[in-house]
Design an enzyme around this catalytic site. Sequence first.
Site, PDB file in Angstrom:
ATOM      1  N   ASP A 184      -8.965  18.014 -15.028  1.00 56.37           N
ATOM      2  CA  ASP A 184      -9.226  16.622 -15.397  1.00 56.37           C
ATOM      3  C   ASP A 184      -8.876  16.471 -16.879  1.00 56.37           C
ATOM      4  OD1 ASP A 184     -10.417  14.228 -16.287  1.00 56.37           O
ATOM      5  OD2 ASP A 184     -11.949  14.299 -14.729  1.00 56.37           O
ATOM      6  N   LYS A 225      -9.669   5.028 -19.644  1.00 58.58           N
ATOM      7  CA  LYS A 225     -10.138   5.363 -20.999  1.00 58.58           C
ATOM      8  C   LYS A 225      -9.017   5.145 -22.026  1.00 58.58           C
ATOM      9  CE  LYS A 225     -13.608   6.672 -18.518  1.00 58.58           C
ATOM     10  NZ  LYS A 225     -14.722   5.794 -18.271  1.00 58.58           N
ATOM     11  N   TYR A 257     -17.978  15.405 -15.803  1.00 59.86           N
ATOM     12  CA  TYR A 257     -18.314  14.042 -15.394  1.00 59.86           C
ATOM     13  C   TYR A 257     -19.206  14.073 -14.155  1.00 59.86           C
ATOM     14  CZ  TYR A 257     -17.937   9.163 -14.182  1.00 59.86           C
ATOM     15  OH  TYR A 257     -18.240   7.867 -13.871  1.00 59.86           O
ATOM     16  N   ARG A 288       0.831  -1.213   0.000  1.00 63.73           N
ATOM     17  CA  ARG A 288       0.000   0.000   0.000  1.00 63.73           C
ATOM     18  C   ARG A 288       0.863   1.261   0.000  1.00 63.73           C
ATOM     19  NH1 ARG A 288      -1.996   2.013   4.460  1.00 63.73           N
ATOM     20  NH2 ARG A 288      -2.085  -0.014   5.509  1.00 63.73           N
TER      21      ARG A 288
HETATM   22  C1  LIG Z   1     -13.884  13.010 -17.407  1.00 63.36           C
HETATM   23  C2  LIG Z   1     -13.872  11.859 -16.443  1.00 63.36           C
HETATM   24  N1  LIG Z   1     -13.221  11.991 -15.288  1.00 63.36           N
HETATM   25  C3  LIG Z   1     -13.192  10.974 -14.392  1.00 63.36           C
HETATM   26  C4  LIG Z   1     -13.830   9.787 -14.624  1.00 63.36           C
HETATM   27  C5  LIG Z   1     -13.802   8.692 -13.594  1.00 63.36           C
HETATM   28  O1  LIG Z   1     -12.924   7.682 -13.975  1.00 63.36           O
HETATM   29  P1  LIG Z   1     -13.016   6.163 -13.441  1.00 63.36           P
HETATM   30  O2  LIG Z   1     -14.239   5.565 -14.027  1.00 63.36           O
HETATM   31  O3  LIG Z   1     -11.730   5.570 -13.892  1.00 63.36           O
HETATM   32  O4  LIG Z   1     -13.116   6.252 -11.958  1.00 63.36           O
HETATM   33  C6  LIG Z   1     -14.512   9.607 -15.825  1.00 63.36           C
HETATM   34  C7  LIG Z   1     -15.213   8.352 -16.112  1.00 63.36           C
HETATM   35  O5  LIG Z   1     -15.914   8.216 -17.090  1.00 63.36           O
HETATM   36  C8  LIG Z   1     -14.539  10.682 -16.758  1.00 63.36           C
HETATM   37  O6  LIG Z   1     -15.193  10.583 -17.919  1.00 63.36           O
END
Ligand SMILES: Cc1ncc(COP(=O)(O)O)c(C=O)c1O
Length: 367
Positions: free
Chosen positions: A171, A196, A103, A50
């Site tokens: 992000d 992604k 998101y 961890r």
């Molecule tokens: C723009 C964006 N940020 C964060 C996330 C969250 O990612 P995760 O599903 O890997 O937790 C997503 C998920 O679709 C996203 O589209």
Amino acid sequence: MDGLYGDSTRSVKAVGSEPVSGTPVVSPPVLASTFHLSPNEAEPLDKYGRYSNPTWRRLESALAELEGAAAALVFGSGMAAITSVLRVLAKPGAKLVVPADGYHQVRRYAKEYLAPQGVTVVEAASSAMCAAAVDADVVLAETPTNPGLDVVDLHRLAMDCRRRGSTLVVDNTTATPFGQQPLSMGADLVVASATKALSGHSDLIAGYVVGSHPDLMAAVEQERLLAGAILGPFEAWLLLRSLGSAGLRFDRQCQNAQALAVMLRTHPSVRWVRYPGLPDDPSHQIATQQMKRFGGLVAIELKDADSVHALVDRSALLVATTSFGGIHTSVDRRIRWGDPVSDAFARIALGIEDTDDLISDFERALQ
Ligand SMILES: Cc1ncc(COP(=O)(O)O)c(C=O)c1O
């Protein structure tokens, strides 16, 4: 290295190992929770899974290299990375701005977990981020936004945040480091889902934080250690393996997105198209100033929900999924997840199929 090499070269180099005779070209995973300690109690680098892991270190140095950062920290998901940063930065009494059109689970977390602890959570449309950032302690921007694909002017937002002493977190999930490097435009931290396009094979969940302020990164690392939202070493290795081809895959996804957006723009069955790479898109001008590639997502509106279902049913290539960045082209009707979009809105995530095949398939399916 950024100036010297193209992005595919950078991603290949970022995952390579030192050329030592007889050692593997790509590092194998180190699947360990527990490491030997020295009897004299001198601290080894790795003690317990961890705290650290050699496979994380390989992956983190590759991600830092691609994002142009001093350091990276990997997490068990994009949400784990984002919420860890928010817990470190948005203390009770702080004002936090989150995108109203980004998101959806990020604003849910802010509202349901941070607001009750005394954080003032402000939701702002990405087009009004700079105005909303006045007096904020922490600003989280997402660009291009998921799912609407609006682009935030990062140079301007970073300048405003610096002047007011707010911390800017960006992000970078939809753009990826091959599309833009927010740290180079003044962001303090970048967070992203590596689930992604970076992993790109729809087979793992991962996230990361990159930055160059040692104190900030140390605080996030402590948070990860104590909250324990770590990435398993096998997933870390799968992601490292995928990163080597991420530049190549993202290039094809962007090429497919551009071609599809151009075709759909004049298609009679399509009400409107958003893609930052279209010259008449409202985001195009800012996108060309800050992005190298415009991404693998295209947003469209058809006539109604049934038209979106019919598109998927008639297509030989499209699949319905709620993720993006994978090798298969997919469609998601975002209203079903609560996004503020119409019933006929669809987010198309381009895969790496041959461009001509995709265009013909869409033409056939939309007839
Ligand atoms: C723009 C964006 N940020 C964060 C996330 C969250 O990612 P995760 O599903 O890997 O937790 C997503 C998920 O679709 C996203 O589209």
